[in-house]
Enzyme design. Sequence first.
Site, PDB file in Angstrom:
ATOM      1  CG  ASP A 153      -6.314  -2.444   3.462  1.00 59.19           C
ATOM      2  OD1 ASP A 153      -5.283  -2.117   4.074  1.00 59.19           O
ATOM      3  OD2 ASP A 153      -6.906  -1.697   2.652  1.00 59.19           O
ATOM      4  N   GLY A 154      -4.960  -3.846   6.653  1.00 59.21           N
ATOM      5  CA  GLY A 154      -4.864  -3.186   7.941  1.00 59.21           C
ATOM      6  C   GLY A 154      -4.087  -3.999   8.952  1.00 59.21           C
ATOM      7  N   GLY A 155      -2.900  -3.506   9.311  1.00 59.32           N
ATOM      8  CA  GLY A 155      -2.118  -4.183  10.337  1.00 59.32           C
ATOM      9  C   GLY A 155      -1.524  -5.501   9.903  1.00 59.32           C
ATOM     10  CG  MET A 193     -11.287   3.396   1.941  1.00 57.48           C
ATOM     11  SD  MET A 193      -9.706   3.432   2.820  1.00 57.48           S
ATOM     12  CE  MET A 193      -8.587   3.554   1.428  1.00 57.48           C
ATOM     13  CG  HIS A 227      -9.340   0.286  -0.415  1.00 60.55           C
ATOM     14  ND1 HIS A 227      -8.752   0.149   0.823  1.00 60.55           N
ATOM     15  CD2 HIS A 227     -10.677   0.250  -0.200  1.00 60.55           C
ATOM     16  CE1 HIS A 227      -9.690   0.038   1.743  1.00 60.55           C
ATOM     17  NE2 HIS A 227     -10.872   0.114   1.151  1.00 60.55           N
ATOM     18  CG  MET A 238     -11.850  -2.532   5.251  1.00 59.11           C
ATOM     19  SD  MET A 238     -10.343  -2.156   4.322  1.00 59.11           S
ATOM     20  CE  MET A 238      -9.417  -1.166   5.516  1.00 59.11           C
ATOM     21  N   GLY A 293      -3.220   4.469   7.867  1.00 62.39           N
ATOM     22  CA  GLY A 293      -2.325   3.339   8.019  1.00 62.39           C
ATOM     23  C   GLY A 293      -1.786   3.270   9.438  1.00 62.39           C
ATOM     24  N   GLY A 294      -1.052   2.206   9.712  1.00 64.22           N
ATOM     25  CA  GLY A 294      -0.356   2.092  10.981  1.00 64.22           C
ATOM     26  C   GLY A 294      -1.214   1.717  12.169  1.00 64.22           C
ATOM     27  CG  MET A 329      -8.457   7.432   2.100  1.00 63.96           C
ATOM     28  SD  MET A 329      -7.671   7.511   3.724  1.00 63.96           S
ATOM     29  CE  MET A 329      -6.788   5.948   3.762  1.00 63.96           C
ATOM     30  CB  SER A 378      -0.913   0.015   1.224  1.00 66.58           C
ATOM     31  OG  SER A 378      -1.501   1.295   1.345  1.00 66.58           O
ATOM     32  CG  ASP A 382      -5.113   2.576   0.758  1.00 67.00           C
ATOM     33  OD1 ASP A 382      -6.103   1.830   0.693  1.00 67.00           O
ATOM     34  OD2 ASP A 382      -4.025   2.237   1.250  1.00 67.00           O
ATOM     35  N   GLY A 388       1.064  -1.774   4.233  1.00 67.04           N
ATOM     36  CA  GLY A 388       1.655  -0.455   4.049  1.00 67.04           C
ATOM     37  C   GLY A 388       2.834  -0.252   4.973  1.00 67.04           C
ATOM     38  CG  HIS A 434      -4.006  -1.571  -1.451  1.00 66.82           C
ATOM     39  ND1 HIS A 434      -5.146  -2.291  -1.761  1.00 66.82           N
ATOM     40  CD2 HIS A 434      -4.365  -0.716  -0.455  1.00 66.82           C
ATOM     41  CE1 HIS A 434      -6.143  -1.905  -0.982  1.00 66.82           C
ATOM     42  NE2 HIS A 434      -5.704  -0.936  -0.176  1.00 66.82           N
TER      43      HIS A 434
HETATM   44  C1  DX5 Z   1      -6.290   2.265   5.407  1.00 65.76           C
HETATM   45  C2  DX5 Z   1      -5.908   1.657   4.092  1.00 65.76           C
HETATM   46  C3  DX5 Z   1      -4.827   0.651   4.138  1.00 65.76           C
HETATM   47  C4  DX5 Z   1      -3.547   1.105   4.773  1.00 65.76           C
HETATM   48  C5  DX5 Z   1      -2.992  -0.067   5.514  1.00 65.76           C
HETATM   49  O1  DX5 Z   1      -7.576   2.746   5.383  1.00 65.76           O
HETATM   50  O2  DX5 Z   1      -7.019   1.056   3.442  1.00 65.76           O
HETATM   51  O3  DX5 Z   1      -4.565   0.126   2.835  1.00 65.76           O
HETATM   52  O4  DX5 Z   1      -2.569   1.553   3.869  1.00 65.76           O
HETATM   53  O5  DX5 Z   1      -1.895   0.363   6.228  1.00 65.76           O
HETATM   54  P1  DX5 Z   1      -1.122  -0.568   7.251  1.00 65.76           P
HETATM   55  O6  DX5 Z   1      -0.579  -1.721   6.442  1.00 65.76           O
HETATM   56  O7  DX5 Z   1      -0.101   0.333   7.767  1.00 65.76           O
HETATM   57  O8  DX5 Z   1      -2.101  -1.033   8.269  1.00 65.76           O
HETATM   58 ZN    ZN Z   2      -6.579  -0.008   1.507  1.00 63.77          ZN
END
Ligand code: DX5
Ligand code: ZN
Length: 235
Positions: free
Chosen positions: A184-186, A78, A76, A146, A153-154, A47, A19, A45, A206, A43
């Site tokens: 996606d996430g963590g 959002m 993705h 998700m 991220g993070g 937003m 990401s 993102d 990410g 990926h």
């Molecule tokens: C957050 C994004 C993710 C994000 C994940 O809303 O959809 O794709 O980059 O980041 P990490 O891998 O740091 O959780």
């Molecule tokens: Zn994403």
Amino acid sequence: MATVDTAHSTAPTLRVAPSILAADFGSLAAAVDGISPGTDWLHVDVMDGHFVPNLTIGPPVVASLRAHSDLFFDTHLMITDPARYLEPFRDAGADGCTVHVEVGETAALIAQMRDLGLRVGLAANPDTPFEAIEPFLELIDLVLCMTIFPGFGGQHFMAEVLPKITRVRTAALAAGLTLDIEVDGGIDERTVVDVTRAGANVFVAGTAVFNREDPLGAVGGILRAATDERAGMAP
Ligand code: DX5
Ligand code: ZN
């Protein structure tokens, strides 16, 4: 622990989708070059400041990256009004788009994505139940479960999503669908083991890629952990 019985021969391809949200936006092309030898997906993102409280990437950035990269752009969205932006993202070079089921009008959005020649993804937030996506499984190519609440991220991986991943994979296998299940996430070298066991096969990462000294090595480490886990799963 959620598990899924997946015959190895029919198991979908394991892949990492780095990401770029966690990359240096001042050096995106270099960041993409760095991970390209290790994967075939990127990926992206998107937003809008409405569906999530953050603003990121629009079609011009995707177009600039497209001119630079042959990776599959896993986009993705959002955003609250994907219908308005699917065509601009397709024209900019998105290969697949994923819309959130929470924004509604899902059947129409799936049809629009198909008409545009996009690979079709449907995302669900951690607290959105399996039942919200179940009616659409036969119409789509990818389910994005998700494992954080979207926007940043993070964040920490939410293990409570694992049973939903298994329900999606079990339903897909029962229906004979070769569905990609993305998380996606963590996601990192440790959490990828649990989501692989649950039935996921596309791993967005990410922070665990771009915040490392060796992003390419990190991609390889996540993929290796998933591959090792699958090798140990019952056929
Ligand atoms: C957050 C994004 C993710 C994000 C994940 O809303 O959809 O794709 O980059 O980041 P990490 O891998 O740091 O959780
Ligand atoms: Zn994403």
